[in-house]
Enzyme design. Structure first.
Site, mmCIF file in Angstrom:
data_model
loop_
_atom_site.group_PDB
_atom_site.id
_atom_site.type_symbol
_atom_site.label_atom_id
_atom_site.label_comp_id
_atom_site.label_asym_id
_atom_site.label_seq_id
_atom_site.Cartn_x
_atom_site.Cartn_y
_atom_site.Cartn_z
ATOM 1 N N TRP A 154 31.397 50.515 31.100
ATOM 2 C CA TRP A 154 31.699 49.188 31.304
ATOM 3 C C TRP A 154 32.326 48.990 32.426
ATOM 4 O O TRP A 154 33.116 49.858 33.238
ATOM 5 C CB TRP A 154 32.399 48.276 30.275
ATOM 6 C CG TRP A 154 33.494 48.708 29.614
ATOM 7 C CD1 TRP A 154 33.966 50.193 29.647
ATOM 8 C CD2 TRP A 154 34.369 48.064 28.665
ATOM 9 N NE1 TRP A 154 35.298 50.109 28.801
ATOM 10 C CE2 TRP A 154 35.402 49.001 28.328
ATOM 11 C CE3 TRP A 154 34.253 46.871 28.207
ATOM 12 C CZ2 TRP A 154 36.338 48.610 27.239
ATOM 13 C CZ3 TRP A 154 35.373 46.615 27.006
ATOM 14 C CH2 TRP A 154 36.467 47.390 26.935
ATOM 15 N N HIS B 42 33.406 20.593 43.584
ATOM 16 C CA HIS B 42 33.483 21.440 44.929
ATOM 17 C C HIS B 42 33.989 20.645 46.247
ATOM 18 O O HIS B 42 34.619 21.118 46.850
ATOM 19 C CB HIS B 42 32.317 22.123 45.009
ATOM 20 C CG HIS B 42 32.070 23.167 46.333
ATOM 21 N ND1 HIS B 42 33.223 24.113 46.401
ATOM 22 C CD2 HIS B 42 31.254 23.460 47.203
ATOM 23 C CE1 HIS B 42 32.919 24.752 47.403
ATOM 24 N NE2 HIS B 42 31.777 24.362 48.061
#
Lengths: 419, 267
Positions: free
Chosen positions: B69, B87
């Site tokens: 991982w 944003h």
């Protein structure tokens, strides 16, 4: 004169790479002073504070008056070679592999006679100069060289064992985007480095010196981003086995201290480049270089970090950058300890404010790329560990040596001047 | 359960059959998250978008014997990504303006693809103007309210420095004019606007009034943005369904995401 070194042949892939061995590294605590002096290219001996007698070899009590006040001082390095011999065999593996090896005795003008390694151009009765050098075990040794430079003297095989001369070596400069890269590359080319690799991050984003760098001869620009672990691993996979000198000039710097911003974005980027970048490079290239510390005339020999002198003492107006530099300095000591087994030297080149856009509003003196490049070459040729470039860096380290605490106070008072 | 299996044909079961038979194709409109993929570049004294980075935690080794991982890091606006109204300053006070609060139904909708490839091939600074939109509508019909509108330029085929196309006066890449975006937002009531370039605005979009008009008008009206899209050449001008579900980041202003489209096979 010394026979000039010739371009080393291509490596025979069927011959095992020679495992680095080391000369004896055992020293008394007192004798470590020679290494400390050699790390900066100084010739120092203990001088009795009470009776003034110059001591050799290093000791804990004066050979004249038994005083224990024996501070190290820069002393005159001139003398005369009074005896020499050639060692033809040794029980020490390192010397056994390198015989014949000349050693001798030099009578110094300041008194003592010292046992030292001697340069091939030096004969008995010659005027000599003593330099402190670090050997492959990282320990300080005394080396006698001719008082006046001789032709190709840096190519003397015994001397080259102690130095990190870039001649015929393959060098990686990690950050093409740094404003000092063209100067570093030129200095290395002038020093006859046989190949100069330059790492370039984010080739999708042009930068001012890009065309000039790509146009240089004997240069290979390769992708490398020290903030990207895979990128570092990939480049090491390609050239880790032929990187003899690694110059880490990757740097991220933004002005400001703790309260200059409300976030850790720039501080994190500083750590990513200045600290983790060094760590990534060290994890990838470190083992490869350590394993090639005795790989012939173009063995792996040195790791150079370009570093802010404020690694030693925080400059509040560049406070966060200073902190990342301090982390990098500490990591460089770890690297030195781990490369030690391969005889690969870690050279830190410290500067004050540099002549670039991030120090633009600061007053001079600022360190030019050319000055950094010159000091880097001096450091490599001298086999040094610490080089301080420019007045600001030299002044700061002197003050640090006198009192780090006083310097810390002075740094607060000079806030806003950048030095 | 047996009642359900016996249920008569429904829209969803038809969809499932069409997906299984290939009558409806799933098209990936996403670039791979790659550390070397360009991100928007701002003047260096501003904070910058983090690049995509990945660190191995273990790989079936001493760090974790049976598993592999990674940790990855990036910005909200790294790679193929979604812009929420929060944003932009024009959208900062709107309700439900962040990726975690936008109603999920807004993420799925019909998509119109305006082909600007010819113009973009001839001019790096090609502008999507109201005239271009109206010409497209003459051919394909008026853009329905609630549509995603994508500006196809084939810019996604560009690599390296050609993508941002950065020059001394800034990046050069195609984008919409202020009037075009107002037409789409105010009159056509679109759901969102997407591009193949690094932003919804043109590379030189800072020089419009207002600067960055796509960001300003889209997000000011609560609409969505998609950028760094890929494979727009595989979409028909109309008729496809776009699915763009950003990560549910608390108060997030955007997110890298997998953008897919459902495309009916032509008969």
């Amino acid at each position: 004169m010394t026979d000039p070194l010739t371009q080393p042949p291509k490596k025979n892939p069927q011959i095992r790479t020679r495992v680095p061995t080391r000369p004896s590294h055992f020293r008394s605590r007192a004798a470590l002073g020679i290494a400390a002096a050699a790390a900066e290219g100084r010739f120092m001996l203990q001088v009795c504070a009470d009776c003034g007698v110059v001591q050799y070899p290093p000791r804990d009590a004066c050979c004249g008056c038994l005083s224990v006040e024996l501070p190290w001082q820069d002393v005159s390095s001139t003398g005369r070679l009074i005896a020499e011999t050639t060692v033809r065999t040794s029980t020490n593996t390192y010397f056994r592999e390198r015989t014949p090896w000349r050693v001798g005795t030099v009578r110094l003008a300041i008194g003592p006679s010292v046992i030292c390694h001697i340069h091939g151009d030096l004969a008995v009765d010659d005027e000599a100069r003593i330099v402190s050098l670090l050997d492959k075990s990282g320990q300080g040794v005394l080396f006698a060289v001719p008082a006046n430079a001789t032709a190709n003297m840096e190519d003397d095989p015994q001397m080259r064992e102690m130095t990190c001369d870039p001649k015929f070596r393959r060098v990686l400069i990690t950050d093409a985007r740094n404003e000092n890269t063209p100067a570093l590359a030129k200095a290395l080319a002038d020093a006859q480095a046989s190949m100069i690799f330059i790492g370039e991050a984010e080739s999708w984003r042009p930068y001012p010196g890009q065309q000039a760098i790509h146009a240089m001869a004997n240069i290979e620009v390769l992708p490398l981003d020290v903030t990207d672990t895979r990128s570092v691993a990939e480049l090491c996979g390609e050239i880790g086995g032929k990187t003899d000198i690694l110059i880490n000039n990757a740097r991220f710097v933004r002005p400001g201290g703790i309260t200059g911003r409300d976030d850790v974005v720039f501080a994190r980027e500083e750590m990513e480049v200045n600290y983790f970048g060094l760590l990534r490079l060290a994890q990838a290239f470190g083992p490869a270089m350590r394993g090639r510390g005795a790989d012939g005339d173009n063995s792996a020999v040195a790791w150079v970090n370009m570093m802010s002198v404020h690694a030693w003492s925080n400059s509040p107006d560049y406070g966060l950058f200073s902190a990342s530099s301090a982390a990098a300095l500490s990591l460089s000591q770890n690297l030195r300890a781990e490369l030690w087994g391969g005889g690969v030297r870690v050279l830190n080149v410290f500067t004050g404010p540099t002549e670039d856009e991030w120090h633009q509003p600061l007053p001079p003196p600022k360190v030019t790329p050319e000055a950094i490049a010159r000091s880097m070459i001096t450091g490599l040729r001298g086999g040094l560990e610490d080089v301080f470039v420019g007045d600001v860096a030299k002044d700061l380290i002197e003050r640090w040596r006198v009192s780090p605490k006083i310097l810390e106070r002075e740094m607060i008072e000079t806030m806003g001047t950048g030095s | 359960m047996s009642d359900q299996t016996a249920a008569p044909s429904s829209t969803l079961s038809d969809l499932a059959l069409s997906l299984a038979s290939g009558a409806i194709q799933v098209v990936d409109l996403t670039h791979t998250l790659d550390p070397d993929f360009p991100v928007i570049v701002l003047p260096p004294e501003f904070g910058q978008c983090a690049r995509f980075r990945i660190e191995e935690i273990s790989a079936y080794d001493h760090r974790g014997p049976a598993w592999k991982w990674h940790n990855f890091t990036c910005g909200e606006h790294t790679g193929t990504h979604f812009d929420a109204p929060a944003h932009w300053i024009s959208g900062r006070d709107l309700p439900n303006n962040s990726v975690d609060s936008i109603p999920v139904e807004q993420f799925v909708g019909p998509v119109c693809v305006i082909d600007c490839t010819e113009g973009a091939a001839a001019d790096d600074d090609f502008e999507l103007t109201p005239q271009v939109i109206i010409a497209w509508e003459r051919q394909h019909g008026e853009i329905p309210a609630g549509s995603w509108v994508l500006m196809r330029t084939d810019w996604s085929a560009r690599r390296g420095a050609a993508y941002l196309n950065m020059r001394e006066d800034g990046p050069h890449s195609p984008g919409p004019t202020p009037d075009a975006i107002r037409l789409l937002v105010d009159e056509r009531q679109i759901r969102g606007f997407g591009t193949e370039t690094v932003g919804t605005d043109a590379g030189q979009g800072v020089h419009y009034t207002p600067p960055f008009p796509a960001h300003f008008y889209l997000h000011g009206a609560g609409r969505l943005g998609l950028q760094c899209l890929n494979n727009l050449s595989q979409l028909p001008p109309t008729g496809a369904i776009l699915i763009a579900t950003p990560l549910k980041i608390k108060q997030g202003t955007g997110s890298p995401l997998r953008v897919i489209a459902l495309v009916q096979e032509e008969r």
